[in-house]
Write a protein that holds these residues in place. Structure first.
Motif, PDB file in Angstrom:
ATOM      1  N   GLY A   1       0.816  -1.213   0.000  1.00  0.00           N
ATOM      2  CA  GLY A   1       0.000   0.000   0.000  1.00  0.00           C
ATOM      3  C   GLY A   1       0.846   1.258   0.000  1.00  0.00           C
ATOM      4  N   GLU A   2       1.887   1.272   0.822  1.00  0.00           N
ATOM      5  CA  GLU A   2       2.760   2.458   0.872  1.00  0.00           C
ATOM      6  C   GLU A   2       3.593   2.589  -0.404  1.00  0.00           C
ATOM      7  OE1 GLU A   2       3.825   0.708   4.736  1.00  0.00           O
ATOM      8  OE2 GLU A   2       4.331   2.763   5.306  1.00  0.00           O
ATOM      9  N   LYS A   3       3.985   1.457  -0.988  1.00  0.00           N
ATOM     10  CA  LYS A   3       4.714   1.515  -2.272  1.00  0.00           C
ATOM     11  C   LYS A   3       3.804   2.101  -3.344  1.00  0.00           C
ATOM     12  CE  LYS A   3       8.661  -1.240  -2.141  1.00  0.00           C
ATOM     13  NZ  LYS A   3       9.892  -1.026  -2.910  1.00  0.00           N
ATOM     14  N   VAL A   4       2.560   1.647  -3.363  1.00  0.00           N
ATOM     15  CA  VAL A   4       1.591   2.169  -4.341  1.00  0.00           C
ATOM     16  C   VAL A   4       1.449   3.682  -4.150  1.00  0.00           C
ATOM     17  CG1 VAL A   4      -0.875   2.175  -4.945  1.00  0.00           C
ATOM     18  CG2 VAL A   4       0.367   0.009  -4.712  1.00  0.00           C
ATOM     19  N   GLN A   5       1.364   4.107  -2.890  1.00  0.00           N
ATOM     20  CA  GLN A   5       1.273   5.554  -2.623  1.00  0.00           C
ATOM     21  C   GLN A   5       2.503   6.283  -3.169  1.00  0.00           C
ATOM     22  OE1 GLN A   5      -1.277   7.809  -0.679  1.00  0.00           O
ATOM     23  NE2 GLN A   5      -0.118   8.668  -2.364  1.00  0.00           N
ATOM     24  N   GLY A   6       3.661   5.680  -3.019  1.00  0.00           N
ATOM     25  CA  GLY A   6       4.888   6.296  -3.529  1.00  0.00           C
ATOM     26  C   GLY A   6       4.900   6.411  -5.043  1.00  0.00           C
ATOM     27  N   TRP A   7       4.313   5.441  -5.721  1.00  0.00           N
ATOM     28  CA  TRP A   7       4.292   5.478  -7.195  1.00  0.00           C
ATOM     29  C   TRP A   7       3.173   6.396  -7.707  1.00  0.00           C
ATOM     30  CZ3 TRP A   7       4.160  -0.540  -6.829  1.00  0.00           C
ATOM     31  CH2 TRP A   7       5.446  -1.020  -6.572  1.00  0.00           C
ATOM     32  N   ALA A   8       2.077   6.468  -6.967  1.00  0.00           N
ATOM     33  CA  ALA A   8       0.892   7.220  -7.431  1.00  0.00           C
ATOM     34  C   ALA A   8       0.976   8.657  -6.896  1.00  0.00           C
ATOM     35  CB  ALA A   8      -0.383   6.524  -6.958  1.00  0.00           C
ATOM     36  N   THR A   9       1.822   9.437  -7.518  1.00  0.00           N
ATOM     37  CA  THR A   9       2.137  10.774  -7.009  1.00  0.00           C
ATOM     38  C   THR A   9       0.880  11.637  -6.876  1.00  0.00           C
ATOM     39  OG1 THR A   9       4.224  10.591  -8.170  1.00  0.00           O
ATOM     40  CG2 THR A   9       3.609  12.791  -7.413  1.00  0.00           C
ATOM     41  N   GLY A  10       0.670  12.139  -5.666  1.00  0.00           N
ATOM     42  CA  GLY A  10      -0.437  13.074  -5.435  1.00  0.00           C
ATOM     43  C   GLY A  10      -1.790  12.420  -5.225  1.00  0.00           C
ATOM     44  N   ALA A  11      -1.855  11.098  -5.332  1.00  0.00           N
ATOM     45  CA  ALA A  11      -3.139  10.398  -5.129  1.00  0.00           C
ATOM     46  C   ALA A  11      -3.337  10.086  -3.648  1.00  0.00           C
ATOM     47  CB  ALA A  11      -3.162   9.107  -5.938  1.00  0.00           C
ATOM     48  N   SER A  12      -4.577   9.761  -3.279  1.00  0.00           N
ATOM     49  CA  SER A  12      -4.880   9.246  -1.937  1.00  0.00           C
ATOM     50  C   SER A  12      -5.082   7.754  -2.053  1.00  0.00           C
ATOM     51  CB  SER A  12      -6.182   9.858  -1.406  1.00  0.00           C
ATOM     52  OG  SER A  12      -5.985  11.186  -1.053  1.00  0.00           O
ATOM     53  N   VAL A  13      -4.170   6.993  -1.473  1.00  0.00           N
ATOM     54  CA  VAL A  13      -4.253   5.532  -1.586  1.00  0.00           C
ATOM     55  C   VAL A  13      -4.857   4.956  -0.305  1.00  0.00           C
ATOM     56  CG1 VAL A  13      -2.895   3.413  -1.808  1.00  0.00           C
ATOM     57  CG2 VAL A  13      -2.324   5.428  -3.200  1.00  0.00           C
ATOM     58  N   PHE A  14      -5.783   4.030  -0.492  1.00  0.00           N
ATOM     59  CA  PHE A  14      -6.395   3.299   0.612  1.00  0.00           C
ATOM     60  C   PHE A  14      -6.124   1.820   0.406  1.00  0.00           C
ATOM     61  CE2 PHE A  14      -8.779   7.200   0.377  1.00  0.00           C
ATOM     62  CZ  PHE A  14      -9.001   7.531   1.701  1.00  0.00           C
ATOM     63  N   LYS A  15      -5.692   1.144   1.464  1.00  0.00           N
ATOM     64  CA  LYS A  15      -5.527  -0.310   1.398  1.00  0.00           C
ATOM     65  C   LYS A  15      -6.825  -0.955   1.838  1.00  0.00           C
ATOM     66  CE  LYS A  15      -3.093  -3.690   0.417  1.00  0.00           C
ATOM     67  NZ  LYS A  15      -2.031  -3.754  -0.601  1.00  0.00           N
ATOM     68  N   THR A  16      -7.380  -1.794   0.989  1.00  0.00           N
ATOM     69  CA  THR A  16      -8.614  -2.491   1.352  1.00  0.00           C
ATOM     70  C   THR A  16      -8.847  -3.621   0.366  1.00  0.00           C
ATOM     71  OG1 THR A  16     -10.950  -2.206   1.912  1.00  0.00           O
ATOM     72  CG2 THR A  16     -10.145  -0.965  -0.003  1.00  0.00           C
ATOM     73  N   LEU A  17      -9.814  -4.457   0.645  1.00  0.00           N
ATOM     74  CA  LEU A  17     -10.254  -5.525  -0.252  1.00  0.00           C
ATOM     75  C   LEU A  17      -9.128  -6.509  -0.576  1.00  0.00           C
ATOM     76  CD1 LEU A  17     -12.554  -3.323  -2.495  1.00  0.00           C
ATOM     77  CD2 LEU A  17     -13.293  -5.123  -0.906  1.00  0.00           C
ATOM     78  N   ASN A  18      -8.187  -6.659   0.370  1.00  0.00           N
ATOM     79  CA  ASN A  18      -7.073  -7.581   0.149  1.00  0.00           C
ATOM     80  C   ASN A  18      -7.064  -8.741   1.137  1.00  0.00           C
ATOM     81  OD1 ASN A  18      -6.316  -5.804   2.350  1.00  0.00           O
ATOM     82  ND2 ASN A  18      -4.273  -6.679   2.199  1.00  0.00           N
ATOM     83  N   THR A  19      -7.984  -8.752   2.113  1.00  0.00           N
ATOM     84  CA  THR A  19      -7.841  -9.700   3.224  1.00  0.00           C
ATOM     85  C   THR A  19      -8.807 -10.876   3.183  1.00  0.00           C
ATOM     86  OG1 THR A  19      -9.226  -8.224   4.535  1.00  0.00           O
ATOM     87  CG2 THR A  19      -6.847  -8.038   4.843  1.00  0.00           C
ATOM     88  N   THR A  20      -9.465 -11.068   2.052  1.00  0.00           N
ATOM     89  CA  THR A  20     -10.310 -12.247   1.926  1.00  0.00           C
ATOM     90  C   THR A  20     -10.281 -12.711   0.475  1.00  0.00           C
ATOM     91  OG1 THR A  20     -12.430 -13.191   2.628  1.00  0.00           O
ATOM     92  CG2 THR A  20     -12.535 -11.120   1.384  1.00  0.00           C
ATOM     93  N   GLY A  21     -10.751 -13.926   0.235  1.00  0.00           N
ATOM     94  CA  GLY A  21     -10.739 -14.465  -1.121  1.00  0.00           C
ATOM     95  C   GLY A  21     -11.741 -13.758  -2.025  1.00  0.00           C
ATOM     96  N   PHE A  22     -11.485 -13.788  -3.311  1.00  0.00           N
ATOM     97  CA  PHE A  22     -12.334 -13.022  -4.239  1.00  0.00           C
ATOM     98  C   PHE A  22     -13.791 -13.472  -4.208  1.00  0.00           C
ATOM     99  CE2 PHE A  22     -10.875 -16.578  -6.804  1.00  0.00           C
ATOM    100  CZ  PHE A  22     -11.968 -16.911  -7.581  1.00  0.00           C
ATOM    101  N   ALA A  23     -14.033 -14.767  -3.979  1.00  0.00           N
ATOM    102  CA  ALA A  23     -15.423 -15.237  -3.973  1.00  0.00           C
ATOM    103  C   ALA A  23     -16.195 -14.632  -2.798  1.00  0.00           C
ATOM    104  CB  ALA A  23     -15.468 -16.756  -3.915  1.00  0.00           C
ATOM    105  N   ASN A  24     -15.483 -14.348  -1.699  1.00  0.00           N
ATOM    106  CA  ASN A  24     -16.145 -13.708  -0.555  1.00  0.00           C
ATOM    107  C   ASN A  24     -16.495 -12.250  -0.845  1.00  0.00           C
ATOM    108  OD1 ASN A  24     -15.921 -16.067   0.911  1.00  0.00           O
ATOM    109  ND2 ASN A  24     -13.933 -15.486   1.778  1.00  0.00           N
TER     110      ASN A  24
END
Ligand SMILES: NC(=O)c1ccc[n+]([C@@H]2O[C@H](COP(=O)([O-])OP(=O)(O)OC[C@H]3O[C@@H](n4cnc5c(N)ncnc54)[C@H](OP(=O)(O)O)[C@@H]3O)[C@@H](O)[C@H]2O)c1
Length: 213
Positions: free
Chosen positions: A114-137
């Motif tokens: 998430g923090e790496k994504v924030q570093g690459w996405a200059t000026g964006a607001s990055v939120f970490k979510t939707l990563n902690t369960t399987g896609f079917a859930n």
């Protein structure tokens, strides 16, 4: 709401379908090859409520951008979005890599995806979510009437309620997990789900929930 979903695989396809069906959101999938049979077959299921194009086209369309590529493709996908200054990006990736003990997290103690994504996405607001369960859930987060839990970590207090509402529309109980640096905890939490599901015999048809007194 207009949503850009970058990647149209297990997670991207499931989220797009669920948001279109449950909340009526308009979906624009940003992929490397929009004309592929796989992508066209997915879009056809939406009966006109979704389309596919380049990553840049999708990013320009979406009020919110949702990153659902494999981790090794995340940096290239963000570069392909173009200028993301002032944009809101939900990061669903997990920094998975094969190590000596099999599948694990490539990073995590001192930096997160998430923090790496924030570093690459200059000026964006990055939120970490939707990563902690399987896609079917993500298609069906409710188990015998109990909502499974989904966390949102991000630093942008002004946009956080909108992100929480978007994730809640899928059917999750959403918990504000604090600042983006807590993506380190959420990615480890995802790894626990993966470990239990794939190595410890629980399979994919379960999720974490929160109980309170
Ligand atoms: N699977 C799960 O249950 C799950 C749950 C939570 C989080 N996650 C995380 O979510 C992410 C996606 O997982 P997934 O299972 O959905 O993977 P997937 O089924 O392989 O889908 C990945 C998608 O990303 C696209 N893609 C690859 N490189 C790209 C690029 N440079 N630009 C744009 N699109 C690109 C792929 O398109 P092509 O057809 O062009 O390859 C594909 O549509 C991963 O980071 C994973 O760790 C997965």
């Amino acid at each position: 709401m207009k949503l850009a979903i970058i990647g149209a695989g297990n997670v991207g396809g499931t989220l797009g379908t669920a948001w279109a069906q449950k909340a009526g959101h308009e979906i624009f999938f940003g992929v490397r090859n929009p004309a592929s049979d796989k992508t066209q077959a997915l879009v056809a299921k939406f009966a006109g409520k979704a389309r596919a194009g380049t990553v840049a086209q999708a990013a320009a369309f979406g009020e919110i951008i949702v990153l659902t590529t494999p981790w090794p493709a995340a940096q290239a996908a963000i570069r392909a979005m173009g200028d993301v200054n002032g944009r809101v990006i939900l990061d669903a990736t997990n920094p998975l890599a094969m190590g000596a003990d099999g599948l694990g997290l490539e990073i995590g103690h001192s930096i997160s995806a998430g923090e790496k994504v924030q570093g690459w996405a200059t000026g964006a607001s990055v939120f970490k979510t939707l990563n902690t369960t399987g896609f079917a859930n993500m298609a069906n987060p409710i188990f015998h009437g109990v909502k499974s839990v989904m966390f949102v970590a991000g630093d942008d207090a002004a946009n956080k309620p909108k992100v929480i509402a978007l994730v809640a529309a899928l059917g999750f109980e959403v918990v504000d997990a604090g600042p983006l640096r807590n993506a380190r905890l959420l990615e480890a939490h995802a790894m626990l789900w993966i470990e239990l599901a794939l190595k410890q015999g629980l399979g994919r048809d379960w999720a974490f929930a929160l109980v309170r007194r």
